[in-house]
Design a protein around this motif. Structure first.
Motif, PDB file in Angstrom:
ATOM      1  N   LYS A 195       4.230   0.501   5.008  1.00 39.29           N
ATOM      2  CA  LYS A 195       2.819   0.879   5.145  1.00 39.29           C
ATOM      3  C   LYS A 195       1.987   0.150   4.095  1.00 39.29           C
ATOM      4  CE  LYS A 195      -0.175   4.941   5.189  1.00 39.29           C
ATOM      5  NZ  LYS A 195      -0.231   6.404   5.015  1.00 39.29           N
ATOM      6  N   VAL A 196       2.452   0.174   2.855  1.00 38.66           N
ATOM      7  CA  VAL A 196       1.774  -0.532   1.761  1.00 38.66           C
ATOM      8  C   VAL A 196       1.755  -2.037   2.050  1.00 38.66           C
ATOM      9  CG1 VAL A 196       1.930  -1.138  -0.699  1.00 38.66           C
ATOM     10  CG2 VAL A 196       2.245   1.237   0.025  1.00 38.66           C
ATOM     11  N   GLY A 197       2.825  -2.519   2.694  1.00 37.02           N
ATOM     12  CA  GLY A 197       2.922  -3.936   3.040  1.00 37.02           C
ATOM     13  C   GLY A 197       2.065  -4.352   4.222  1.00 37.02           C
ATOM     14  N   GLY A 198       1.399  -3.393   4.847  1.00 37.80           N
ATOM     15  CA  GLY A 198       0.458  -3.723   5.912  1.00 37.80           C
ATOM     16  C   GLY A 198       0.940  -3.506   7.330  1.00 37.80           C
ATOM     17  N   ILE A 199       2.075  -2.875   7.505  1.00 32.99           N
ATOM     18  CA  ILE A 199       2.553  -2.600   8.867  1.00 32.99           C
ATOM     19  C   ILE A 199       2.062  -1.229   9.295  1.00 32.99           C
ATOM     20  CG2 ILE A 199       4.572  -2.204  10.327  1.00 32.99           C
ATOM     21  CD1 ILE A 199       6.060  -4.257   8.702  1.00 32.99           C
ATOM     22  N   ASP A 200       1.367  -1.200  10.404  1.00 27.14           N
ATOM     23  CA  ASP A 200       0.853   0.035  10.988  1.00 27.14           C
ATOM     24  C   ASP A 200       1.839   0.495  12.060  1.00 27.14           C
ATOM     25  OD1 ASP A 200      -0.482   2.070  12.295  1.00 27.14           O
ATOM     26  OD2 ASP A 200      -2.281   0.889  12.729  1.00 27.14           O
ATOM     27  N   MET A 201       2.665   1.478  11.738  1.00 27.97           N
ATOM     28  CA  MET A 201       3.681   1.933  12.680  1.00 27.97           C
ATOM     29  C   MET A 201       3.076   2.580  13.918  1.00 27.97           C
ATOM     30  SD  MET A 201       6.559   0.781  11.836  1.00 27.97           S
ATOM     31  CE  MET A 201       7.667   1.676  12.911  1.00 27.97           C
ATOM     32  N   GLU A 202       1.881   3.126  13.799  1.00 25.44           N
ATOM     33  CA  GLU A 202       1.208   3.660  15.000  1.00 25.44           C
ATOM     34  C   GLU A 202       0.930   2.526  15.972  1.00 25.44           C
ATOM     35  OE1 GLU A 202       0.385   6.862  15.862  1.00 25.44           O
ATOM     36  OE2 GLU A 202       1.405   7.605  14.064  1.00 25.44           O
ATOM     37  N   ALA A 203       0.450   1.392  15.457  1.00 22.07           N
ATOM     38  CA  ALA A 203       0.173   0.231  16.306  1.00 22.07           C
ATOM     39  C   ALA A 203       1.472  -0.320  16.885  1.00 22.07           C
ATOM     40  CB  ALA A 203      -0.568  -0.842  15.519  1.00 22.07           C
ATOM     41  N   VAL A 204       2.527  -0.333  16.093  1.00 21.83           N
ATOM     42  CA  VAL A 204       3.834  -0.784  16.580  1.00 21.83           C
ATOM     43  C   VAL A 204       4.288   0.109  17.729  1.00 21.83           C
ATOM     44  CG1 VAL A 204       6.291  -0.944  15.964  1.00 21.83           C
ATOM     45  CG2 VAL A 204       4.552  -1.869  14.417  1.00 21.83           C
ATOM     46  N   ALA A 205       4.140   1.418  17.556  1.00 18.65           N
ATOM     47  CA  ALA A 205       4.549   2.364  18.598  1.00 18.65           C
ATOM     48  C   ALA A 205       3.760   2.152  19.886  1.00 18.65           C
ATOM     49  CB  ALA A 205       4.378   3.798  18.101  1.00 18.65           C
ATOM     50  N   ALA A 245      14.692   6.795   3.736  1.00 18.04           N
ATOM     51  CA  ALA A 245      13.925   6.546   4.965  1.00 18.04           C
ATOM     52  C   ALA A 245      12.429   6.666   4.687  1.00 18.04           C
ATOM     53  CB  ALA A 245      14.343   7.524   6.062  1.00 18.04           C
ATOM     54  N   ALA A 246      12.033   7.706   3.968  1.00 23.11           N
ATOM     55  CA  ALA A 246      10.617   7.889   3.631  1.00 23.11           C
ATOM     56  C   ALA A 246      10.116   6.738   2.766  1.00 23.11           C
ATOM     57  CB  ALA A 246      10.420   9.223   2.919  1.00 23.11           C
ATOM     58  N   SER A 247      10.941   6.291   1.836  1.00 20.67           N
ATOM     59  CA  SER A 247      10.562   5.184   0.963  1.00 20.67           C
ATOM     60  C   SER A 247      10.361   3.892   1.755  1.00 20.67           C
ATOM     61  CB  SER A 247      11.645   4.991  -0.107  1.00 20.67           C
ATOM     62  OG  SER A 247      11.396   3.840  -0.859  1.00 20.67           O
ATOM     63  N   ILE A 248      11.248   3.624   2.709  1.00 20.13           N
ATOM     64  CA  ILE A 248      11.120   2.428   3.542  1.00 20.13           C
ATOM     65  C   ILE A 248       9.807   2.459   4.311  1.00 20.13           C
ATOM     66  CG2 ILE A 248      12.047   1.293   5.618  1.00 20.13           C
ATOM     67  CD1 ILE A 248      14.880   2.105   4.517  1.00 20.13           C
ATOM     68  N   LEU A 249       9.499   3.595   4.910  1.00 24.11           N
ATOM     69  CA  LEU A 249       8.270   3.697   5.690  1.00 24.11           C
ATOM     70  C   LEU A 249       7.028   3.573   4.810  1.00 24.11           C
ATOM     71  CD1 LEU A 249       9.279   6.421   8.292  1.00 24.11           C
ATOM     72  CD2 LEU A 249       9.249   3.932   8.553  1.00 24.11           C
ATOM     73  N   GLU A 250       7.112   4.075   3.605  1.00 27.60           N
ATOM     74  CA  GLU A 250       5.985   3.938   2.670  1.00 27.60           C
ATOM     75  C   GLU A 250       5.810   2.475   2.263  1.00 27.60           C
ATOM     76  OE1 GLU A 250       2.650   4.680   0.596  1.00 27.60           O
ATOM     77  OE2 GLU A 250       3.667   6.072   1.973  1.00 27.60           O
ATOM     78  N   LYS A 251       6.907   1.797   1.984  1.00 21.16           N
ATOM     79  CA  LYS A 251       6.826   0.383   1.581  1.00 21.16           C
ATOM     80  C   LYS A 251       6.226  -0.482   2.679  1.00 21.16           C
ATOM     81  CE  LYS A 251      10.708   0.385  -1.667  1.00 21.16           C
ATOM     82  NZ  LYS A 251      12.110  -0.029  -1.870  1.00 21.16           N
TER      83      LYS A 251
END
Length: 194
Positions: A153-163, A145-151
């Protein structure tokens, strides 16, 4: 989520300081799962991250659960719990699988764990009763799960903005039906002469 829990704890502390009871308050922090994947998956497909499609919501939920456990085992929380406070629980919502490529019980099966609530849709519940695999999995594969979220993030997805986007959309989706409910109540009151 973290802010929601901190506000909940702060609110209970304020009530306690005012001498008000805190032992009869219950609350949930809603986590809309499939809506996360619906929003994020098209971006993943466009940015050579399609292998992560359908995985971000569950990875986010598992990570949120770890934060939840830390906050509600802290010394700050323990002081409130000793006075009868009830932890704010995670509520898994939007747990039907919208993508036919994925198992129809995937969100339910992946997030079974203690101290959570699932507002499972009837069709998904029936599918789970038919062919679901019940087991506590909420704390499995946390490194993945941590690896997916890191990938992402590196790929340019801002989960804060998604939230933030999903929160705003969620407010809009609940505001109109709530207003319709209030209007219906007003109409009933008028008809009753109240």
């Amino acid at each position: 989520m973290k802010q929601s829990w901190k506000h909940y704890i702060s609110g209970l502390e304020k009530r306690d300081q005012q001498g008000l009871p805190i032992n009869q308050i219950s609350s949930v922090a809603s986590f809309f799962l499939s809506r996360i994947d619906i929003l994020v998956d098209p971006f993943l497909e466009k940015n050579a991250l399609s292998d992560l499609c359908g995985q971000v919501a569950i990875a986010s939920a598992k990570t949120a659960y770890q934060i939840y456990k830390r906050l509600f085992s802290s010394e700050r929380w323990k002081k409130l719990a000793e006075k009868g406070a009830v932890a704010q629980r995670l509520l898994w919502a939007s747990t039907s699988s919208k993508d036919p490529a994925f198992k129809d019980t995937r969100y339910v099966e992946a997030l079974i764990g203690p101290d959570t609530v699932n507002t499972i849709p009837l069709q998904t519940l029936e599918a789970f009763r038919d062919h679901g695999n019940p087991a506590s999995r909420l704390e499995e594969n946390l490194d993945k799960a941590a690896s997916i979220l890191e990938k992402i993030k590196v790929g340019g997805i801002d989960m804060e903005a998604v939230a933030v986007q999903l929160e705003n959309e969620g407010i809009d989706k609940f505001t109109e039906p709530f207003q319709k409910l209030l209007d219906a109540i007003d109409n009933q009151k008028e008809q009753a002469g109240v």
